[in-house]
Design a protein around this motif. Structure first.
Motif, mmCIF file in Angstrom:
data_model
loop_
_atom_site.group_PDB
_atom_site.id
_atom_site.type_symbol
_atom_site.label_atom_id
_atom_site.label_comp_id
_atom_site.label_asym_id
_atom_site.label_seq_id
_atom_site.Cartn_x
_atom_site.Cartn_y
_atom_site.Cartn_z
ATOM 1 N N ASP A 42 0.863 -1.104 0.429
ATOM 2 C CA ASP A 42 0.121 0.041 0.104
ATOM 3 C C ASP A 42 0.955 0.950 -0.097
ATOM 4 N N ALA A 43 1.990 1.560 1.036
ATOM 5 C CA ALA A 43 2.438 2.466 0.640
ATOM 6 C C ALA A 43 3.791 2.813 -0.272
ATOM 7 N N VAL A 44 3.640 1.425 -1.315
ATOM 8 C CA VAL A 44 4.413 2.224 -2.982
ATOM 9 C C VAL A 44 3.285 1.856 -3.020
ATOM 10 N N HIS A 45 1.789 1.361 -3.563
ATOM 11 C CA HIS A 45 1.857 2.276 -4.357
ATOM 12 C C HIS A 45 1.015 4.033 -4.215
ATOM 13 N N SER A 59 -3.701 0.974 -8.337
ATOM 14 C CA SER A 59 -4.460 -0.350 -8.290
ATOM 15 C C SER A 59 -3.282 -1.478 -8.046
ATOM 16 N N GLY A 60 -3.184 -2.222 -6.933
ATOM 17 C CA GLY A 60 -2.617 -3.430 -7.297
ATOM 18 C C GLY A 60 -3.535 -4.321 -6.212
ATOM 19 N N ARG A 61 -2.198 -5.990 -6.230
ATOM 20 C CA ARG A 61 -2.949 -6.626 -5.718
ATOM 21 C C ARG A 61 -1.788 -7.657 -5.402
ATOM 22 N N VAL A 62 -1.473 -8.098 -4.677
ATOM 23 C CA VAL A 62 -0.531 -9.247 -4.107
ATOM 24 C C VAL A 62 -0.653 -10.672 -3.552
ATOM 25 N N ILE A 63 -0.749 -11.358 -3.921
ATOM 26 C CA ILE A 63 -1.341 -13.394 -3.638
ATOM 27 C C ILE A 63 0.387 -13.299 -3.347
ATOM 28 N N PRO A 64 0.034 -14.124 -2.102
ATOM 29 C CA PRO A 64 1.436 -15.123 -1.374
ATOM 30 C C PRO A 64 1.105 -16.595 -2.679
ATOM 31 N N LEU A 65 2.002 -17.241 -2.504
ATOM 32 C CA LEU A 65 2.413 -18.142 -3.335
ATOM 33 C C LEU A 65 3.095 -19.216 -2.355
ATOM 34 N N GLU A 86 10.387 -16.354 4.752
ATOM 35 C CA GLU A 86 10.742 -15.945 3.481
ATOM 36 C C GLU A 86 9.426 -16.514 2.906
ATOM 37 N N VAL A 87 8.875 -15.561 1.935
ATOM 38 C CA VAL A 87 7.606 -15.272 0.681
ATOM 39 C C VAL A 87 7.652 -15.193 -0.661
ATOM 40 N N SER A 88 7.273 -16.025 -1.487
ATOM 41 C CA SER A 88 7.524 -15.847 -3.055
ATOM 42 C C SER A 88 5.654 -15.270 -3.028
ATOM 43 N N LEU A 89 5.903 -14.058 -3.571
ATOM 44 C CA LEU A 89 4.610 -13.616 -4.114
ATOM 45 C C LEU A 89 4.210 -13.104 -5.407
ATOM 46 N N VAL A 90 2.928 -12.904 -5.759
ATOM 47 C CA VAL A 90 2.635 -12.002 -7.090
ATOM 48 C C VAL A 90 2.345 -10.686 -7.113
ATOM 49 N N TRP A 91 2.589 -9.750 -7.541
ATOM 50 C CA TRP A 91 2.600 -8.631 -7.118
ATOM 51 C C TRP A 91 1.973 -8.286 -8.332
ATOM 52 N N ARG A 92 0.919 -7.158 -8.482
ATOM 53 C CA ARG A 92 -0.323 -7.552 -10.349
ATOM 54 C C ARG A 92 0.057 -6.190 -9.822
ATOM 55 N N GLY A 93 0.459 -4.596 -10.273
ATOM 56 C CA GLY A 93 0.279 -3.230 -10.105
ATOM 57 C C GLY A 93 -0.251 -2.784 -11.515
ATOM 58 N N ALA A 94 -1.018 -1.349 -11.141
ATOM 59 C CA ALA A 94 -1.258 -0.875 -12.598
ATOM 60 C C ALA A 94 -0.943 0.810 -12.102
#
Length: 324
Positions: A12-15, A62-68, A78-86
């Protein structure tokens, strides 16, 4: 705060930083050591600087973070995730939406009060990360492509005459963040994606029984493909040669490119090209906006200063595609 809440708060801070450029708000999320070490801090700074230098004004994000998957110990995670942002922005009278899908790994440390800090970030960058022995062997073998594109036996399979750049761009827009089920998806998918776009634009395959020759893919059971179809540096060599089937013309500047053309990236400036993109639009200043795979990107500014792979030594190669 649990680690999922911490990660959500961080992005959220990044956005928000995308909107106003106040990267310093992210400092509290990083350990002092992590801030010094992470390429993500530098990448975000370059990203905003690039936006300002272009005269772009971001008006919505806009953005969405999905932990894998993740692995947690008493003091680390240690967490791997997908970050979708626009990012929605305007330059002059033009409006654009730049979108990306990033696959990232974050290493978190738990501090004394039970909260978290970011110690390290890593992003999957595709061909740049292909460091295993087999991948390097394939790239060395692929280097013979430059001298062997005319070798026999080869068969040119003609599709549409010439090159329909509009169809190539339509394909790049349709599949920028997904996979066409006709083709395999590689871990390092940037060149495979660009080859698909070129073929969708009417560039015919140049078949051979040898992977080091021609430009081709055979799909289905037991599928195979040439190195020039799938390896970034090998496709660069084929484009640079100016030979069939692309008959590419090297141009001197990005302003000379048009939608449907190709940009190749040598991130380290050492003569080996690791990434390719396709131009899908031009901005207010006549600069290319590109689509790409591996870090799936749509309408991304061509210079890639916002990439973790970026170095000050980066070199580009610009190719206008003529077709057969």
């Amino acid at each position: 705060m649990d680690w999922k809440g911490f990660i959500q708060k961080y992005f959220d801070a990044v956005h928000w930083s995308w909107m106003d450029g106040k990267i310093e708000r992210l400092a509290s999320f990083f350990s002092k050591e992590g801030k010094d070490k992470t390429g993500e801090w530098e990448r975000l700074t370059r990203e905003y600087s690039q936006t300002v230098s272009r005269g772009a004004q971001i008006y919505a994000v806009s953005g969405r973070v999905i932990p894998l998957y993740w692995m947690e110990t008493e003091k680390t995670l240690e967490v791997s995730l997908v970050w979708r942002g626009a990012r929605h922005y305007r330059i002059g009278n033009q409006r654009h939406e730049e979108a990306s899908t990033r696959v990232m790994t974050l290493r978190l440390n738990k501090v004394a009060d039970g909260s978290w800090v970011i110690a390290e970030t890593r992003e999957w960058e595709g061909d740049l990360k292909a460091a295993n022995v087999e991948a390097n062997k394939k790239e060395r073998e692929a280097d013979v492509q430059e001298g062997d594109t005319d070798a026999k036996p080869l068969m040119v399979v003609y599709g549409a005459k010439g090159y329909n750049a509009r169809k190539a761009v339509e394909y790049a827009e349709r599949y920028w963040n997904t996979t066409n089920s006709v083709y395999p998806r590689f871990n390092d998918d940037c060149t495979n994606f660009i080859s698909q776009c070129l073929h969708a634009g009417g560039i015919p395959m140049l078949f051979s029984k040898e992977k080091t020759k021609g430009w081709w893919i055979r799909t289905g059971k037991g599928s195979e493909w040439s190195y020039s179809w799938s390896v970034a540096h090998s496709l660069y060599l084929l484009l640079k040669s100016g030979r069939e089937p692309m008959r590419a013309i090297t141009v001197d500047s990005p302003e000379e490119l048009v939608p449907g053309d190709i940009i190749c990236y040598d991130f380290n400036g050492d003569g080996r090209f690791q990434h390719n993109t396709i131009v899908v639009a031009k901005d207010w200043d006549n600069m290319p906006l590109v689509n790409a795979h591996t870090t799936d990107s749509r309408l991304r500014y061509w210079a890639y200063e916002d990439s973790t792979a970026y170095t000050p030594q980066i070199r580009y190669a610009f190719f206008h595609i003529q077709g057969v």
